[in-house]
Design a protein around this motif. Structure first.
Motif, mmCIF file in Angstrom:
data_model
loop_
_atom_site.group_PDB
_atom_site.id
_atom_site.type_symbol
_atom_site.label_atom_id
_atom_site.label_comp_id
_atom_site.label_asym_id
_atom_site.label_seq_id
_atom_site.Cartn_x
_atom_site.Cartn_y
_atom_site.Cartn_z
ATOM 1 N N GLY A 24 5.131 14.383 -0.567
ATOM 2 C CA GLY A 24 5.501 13.858 0.744
ATOM 3 C C GLY A 24 6.523 14.740 1.441
ATOM 4 O O GLY A 24 6.360 15.086 2.616
ATOM 5 N N TYR A 25 7.557 15.131 0.711
ATOM 6 C CA TYR A 25 8.565 16.003 1.314
ATOM 7 C C TYR A 25 8.010 17.394 1.589
ATOM 8 O O TYR A 25 8.335 18.002 2.613
ATOM 9 C CB TYR A 25 9.815 16.082 0.433
ATOM 10 C CG TYR A 25 10.753 14.937 0.680
ATOM 11 C CD1 TYR A 25 11.490 14.862 1.853
ATOM 12 C CD2 TYR A 25 10.908 13.908 -0.251
ATOM 13 C CE1 TYR A 25 12.348 13.802 2.099
ATOM 14 C CE2 TYR A 25 11.762 12.849 -0.014
ATOM 15 C CZ TYR A 25 12.481 12.814 1.158
ATOM 16 O OH TYR A 25 13.326 11.765 1.401
ATOM 17 N N GLN A 31 4.960 20.367 7.983
ATOM 18 C CA GLN A 31 4.743 19.879 9.356
ATOM 19 C C GLN A 31 5.907 20.257 10.270
ATOM 20 O O GLN A 31 5.689 20.590 11.441
ATOM 21 C CB GLN A 31 4.518 18.369 9.356
ATOM 22 C CG GLN A 31 3.192 17.949 8.762
ATOM 23 C CD GLN A 31 2.018 18.467 9.565
ATOM 24 O OE1 GLN A 31 2.011 18.461 10.785
ATOM 25 N NE2 GLN A 31 0.999 18.929 8.872
ATOM 26 N N LEU A 32 7.142 20.185 9.746
ATOM 27 C CA LEU A 32 8.294 20.607 10.552
ATOM 28 C C LEU A 32 8.191 22.088 10.885
ATOM 29 O O LEU A 32 8.475 22.500 12.006
ATOM 30 C CB LEU A 32 9.599 20.301 9.816
ATOM 31 C CG LEU A 32 10.028 18.842 9.814
ATOM 32 C CD1 LEU A 32 11.172 18.618 8.825
ATOM 33 C CD2 LEU A 32 10.446 18.395 11.204
ATOM 34 N N HIS A 33 7.794 22.909 9.911
ATOM 35 C CA HIS A 33 7.621 24.337 10.152
ATOM 36 C C HIS A 33 6.513 24.570 11.183
ATOM 37 O O HIS A 33 6.656 25.380 12.100
ATOM 38 C CB HIS A 33 7.284 25.048 8.856
ATOM 39 C CG HIS A 33 7.104 26.529 8.975
ATOM 40 N ND1 HIS A 33 6.552 27.152 10.063
ATOM 41 C CD2 HIS A 33 7.401 27.540 8.128
ATOM 42 C CE1 HIS A 33 6.508 28.446 9.895
ATOM 43 N NE2 HIS A 33 7.014 28.711 8.725
ATOM 44 N N HIS A 40 -0.403 23.287 15.316
ATOM 45 C CA HIS A 40 -0.739 21.979 14.768
ATOM 46 C C HIS A 40 -1.239 22.179 13.350
ATOM 47 O O HIS A 40 -2.111 23.009 13.117
ATOM 48 C CB HIS A 40 -1.808 21.281 15.604
ATOM 49 C CG HIS A 40 -1.374 21.021 17.007
ATOM 50 N ND1 HIS A 40 -0.425 20.074 17.306
ATOM 51 C CD2 HIS A 40 -1.730 21.590 18.172
ATOM 52 C CE1 HIS A 40 -0.236 20.058 18.611
ATOM 53 N NE2 HIS A 40 -1.006 20.973 19.165
ATOM 54 N N GLY A 41 -0.675 21.417 12.428
ATOM 55 C CA GLY A 41 -1.138 21.481 11.045
ATOM 56 C C GLY A 41 -2.509 20.859 10.920
ATOM 57 O O GLY A 41 -3.002 20.199 11.827
ATOM 58 N N PRO A 42 -3.139 21.077 9.785
ATOM 59 C CA PRO A 42 -4.478 20.516 9.587
ATOM 60 C C PRO A 42 -4.432 19.004 9.432
ATOM 61 O O PRO A 42 -3.421 18.429 9.073
ATOM 62 C CB PRO A 42 -4.931 21.173 8.278
ATOM 63 C CG PRO A 42 -3.656 21.448 7.539
ATOM 64 C CD PRO A 42 -2.646 21.780 8.606
ATOM 65 N N THR A 43 -5.562 18.376 9.714
ATOM 66 C CA THR A 43 -5.712 16.949 9.469
ATOM 67 C C THR A 43 -6.262 16.797 8.059
ATOM 68 O O THR A 43 -7.325 17.328 7.743
ATOM 69 C CB THR A 43 -6.686 16.326 10.478
ATOM 70 O OG1 THR A 43 -6.138 16.501 11.773
ATOM 71 C CG2 THR A 43 -6.889 14.860 10.217
#
Length: 143
Positions: A24-25, A31-33, A40-43
């Motif tokens: 999770g972290y 995602q923050l990066h 946009h990160g992947p789904t």
């Protein structure tokens, strides 16, 4: 209160939670990066990727990210379950670490009690209905 011996063992629960908190972290850092680099990160939602329909948990990452940025309205709109995940990510690792360091079982005992509490259909059915309503809302919003 006698606790059910068939519930997951303490060591197994703590291992699963440790892996889950780490993942999770790790996902939040990724995602923050991605947000800082304006990409946009992947789904990762298998249901959404296969069917195009969001699952009940779609939007939780966005909700937690909104909470991190102080946008509570955005978090609620993304997915109200994100508040539960954010609290779990904030409290869970500390609780787990304290249990390990102090050689206690408080997290495991609380988990067992919650699982027993949740087995009652009077509690489980309304919670299931809330998840179903949240899922319908995710579909309506077009996440």
């Amino acid at each position: 209160m006698k606790l059910d011996p068939l519930i997951v063992s303490r060591n197994k629960l703590y291992t699963i939670l440790s892996i889950g908190f780490g993942m999770g972290y790790g996902w939040l850092v990724y995602q923050l990066h991605a947000a800082m680099s304006h990409s946009h990160g992947p789904t990762l939602c298998l249901i959404k990727n296969v069917t195009g329909i969001p699952c009940p948990s779609c939007g939780i990452t966005r909700a937690v990210m909104a909470i991190i940025h102080g946008d509570m309205n955005g978090a609620f709109y993304s997915n109200p379950l994100g508040f539960l995940v954010a609290v779990g990510l904030a409290v869970g690792p500390v609780w787990l670490l304290m249990d390990l360091l102090l050689k206690k079982d408080s997290l495991w005992i609380s988990y067992q009690r919650f699982e027993i509490w949740l087995r009652n259909p009077v509690r489980a059915i309304p919670l299931g209905m809330l998840v179903l309503i949240n899922w319908c809302w995710n579909i309506y919003k077009g996440l």
